[in-house]
Design a protein around this motif. Structure first.
Motif, short mmCIF file in Angstrom:
data_model
loop_
_atom_site.label_atom_id
_atom_site.label_comp_id
_atom_site.label_asym_id
_atom_site.label_seq_id
_atom_site.Cartn_x
_atom_site.Cartn_y
_atom_site.Cartn_z
N VAL A 74 0.85 -1.20 0.00
CA VAL A 74 0.00 0.00 0.00
C VAL A 74 0.89 1.25 0.00
CG1 VAL A 74 -1.63 1.34 1.41
CG2 VAL A 74 -2.00 -1.12 1.06
N ARG A 107 1.21 4.21 -2.80
CA ARG A 107 1.03 5.62 -2.45
C ARG A 107 2.13 6.46 -3.11
NH1 ARG A 107 -2.18 6.57 1.65
NH2 ARG A 107 -1.77 4.64 2.76
N GLU A 160 -8.43 -1.08 4.11
CA GLU A 160 -7.93 -0.75 2.78
C GLU A 160 -8.24 -1.83 1.76
OE1 GLU A 160 -6.24 -0.88 5.54
OE2 GLU A 160 -5.01 0.91 5.84
N THR A 183 -6.64 -3.50 -0.48
CA THR A 183 -5.21 -3.67 -0.80
C THR A 183 -4.97 -3.93 -2.29
OG1 THR A 183 -5.00 -4.68 1.38
CG2 THR A 183 -3.10 -4.85 -0.08
N ILE A 202 -5.70 -0.89 -4.45
CA ILE A 202 -4.70 0.17 -4.24
C ILE A 202 -3.39 -0.20 -4.94
CG2 ILE A 202 -3.24 1.17 -2.42
CD1 ILE A 202 -5.74 1.08 -0.58
#
Ligand code: PLP
Length: 394
Positions: A50, A54, A241, A243, A246
């Motif tokens: 993650v 980002r 999240e 995952t 993302i």
């Protein structure tokens, strides 16, 4: 697997997954299903993935990694930005937006208007542009809670001067949000050099999966979360999240940041030139000098878009009439109405949107299929052929 014969030209509606995105996601849907917030070693890999995503998304838009908040998509991101601005400024009762925004902005603005907020909705000209002097005039320092202006329009591809508009809001102490859903990965974006406070992005518009998005929040801007719970995403968006989604978004961003083999703009231009050379009575809608290089919004004299879509579908070409959200509704889109496009022309318009997964051969084949569809429809409808509209790119 999509039909190998399909020519998919509806990338502003949604995009196929980038192969890199799928490869990166797969382990997080199979062997590593850990909750990234868990403390044991098994979860560390998910947490690190993650974090990598980002930084990959941040790198694509000139942001810091901690300015990236993962959400479920563009709609949620815009809601979060709007609700944050309202919550931060309970004394400010004025909001600004534009008439051609996506419903993800217009509908929440309607809600606040119903609750007594004063909402300024800027009109656009025939090419879809706002007047910057009119924009400046509606800003009310100390009263305006938020300006929300999309970076690029999903139907026409029109690009608004976002950095200029954001700077004007910032100078007056007004928060500025941009719906950058259609812009990210298509136009260069460097938030480190801009005054944009909040920006919405959507995974499925940039070759990541559906159900994941990003809200960019500038480090120097305040933000108040509306989705409260477990405190994930540094308390800015609670909820376990997604995952795999993302990770897919990070990998797609990294893939987009690398140079494309074939220029999307070259394919769109080749398609448009062929259409204009071979089909009479075609109008290119929008501001040709400021539009996404992947988008072509065309009207065809004496042709009903619904009929054209059926014939194109039969020929294996997928595109849309107006925006995808309008498909099935027999009325021109609010974007076309705002631009003053006459109803008959609006109902005869198609949006064709390319991506780097298309090829030049597909662009040419789609133009040929479109010519045949227009000829057939005009023949069937017994209509005459309209005049050629001269197109001169500026
Ligand atoms: N904003 C724009 C400009 C869009 O084109 C879309 C999708 O159609 C959205 C917002 C909504 O994004 P999502 O589908 O990720 O909620």
């Amino acid at each position: 697997m999509a039909d190998p014969d399909l020519i998919y030209l509806d990338h502003n509606a949604t995009t196929p997954l980038a192969p890199e995105a799928w490869e990166a996601m797969r382990p997080f849907l199979t062997e590593n299903w850990a909750n990234p917030s868990s403390g044991y070693r098994f979860a560390r890999r998910a947490r690190e993935a993650v974090q990598l995503a980002r930084s990959q998304v941040a790198a694509l838009i000139g942001a810091e990694a901690d300015e990236i908040v993962f959400t479920s998509g563009g709609t949620e991101s815009s809601h979060a930005a709007i609700h944050s601005a309202i919550a931060l400024h309970p004394d400010r009762r004025h909001l600004v937006t534009c008439t051609t925004e996506h419903d993800a902005t217009l509908r929440p603005y309607d809600e606040f208007a119903a609750r007594g907020y004063d909402v300024s909705i800027l009109p656009v000209d025939a090419e879809g542009r706002i007047d910057m002097a009119a924009y400046e005039a509606v800003l009310r320092p100390g009263q305006t809670a938020l300006v929300s202006l999309m970076w690029a329009n999903n139907e026409t591809g029109l690009i608004h001067p976002i950095d200029q508009a954001a700077a004007m809001a910032h100078e007056r102490g007004i928060l500025f949000h941009t719906d950058a859903v259609q812009a990210v990965g298509k136009v260069p974006i460097d938030f480190s050099q801009s005054r944009v406070h909040y920006a919405s992005m959507s995974g499925h518009k940039l070759h990541a999966p559906k159900g994941v998005g990003v809200l960019y929040v500038k480090n120097t801007a305040r933000f108040q979360a509306s989705q409260l719970g477990g405190g994930q995403e540094a308390g800015r968006r609670s909820g376990t999240e997604n995952t795999a989604g993302i990770v897919g978004m990070g990998a797609a961003a990294a893939w987009l940041a690398r140079a494309a083999k074939e220029s999307v703009g070259a394919m769109r231009d080749a398609f448009e030139s062929r259409v204009l050379a071979e089909i009479s009575g075609v109008t290119v809608n929008g501001d040709l000098a400021h539009r996404l290089s992947n988008t072509s919004h065309l009207s065809f004299d004496q042709c009903d878009a619904a009929g054209l879509l059926i014939l194109l579908d039969e020929a294996g070409v997928a595109c849309s009439a107006g925006s995808a959200c309008m498909t099935g509704k027999q009325r021109p889109s609010h974007v076309q109405l705002a631009m003053g496009i006459p109803e008959a022309r609006a109902k005869s318009s198609l949006r064709i949107s390319f991506s780097r997964l298309n090829t030049m051969e597909e662009a040419v084949a789609a133009a040929d299929a479109l010519r045949k569809a227009v000829e057939k429809l005009r023949r069937v409808q017994g209509a005459g052929v309209g005049p050629v509209v001269v197109y001169s790119p500026r």
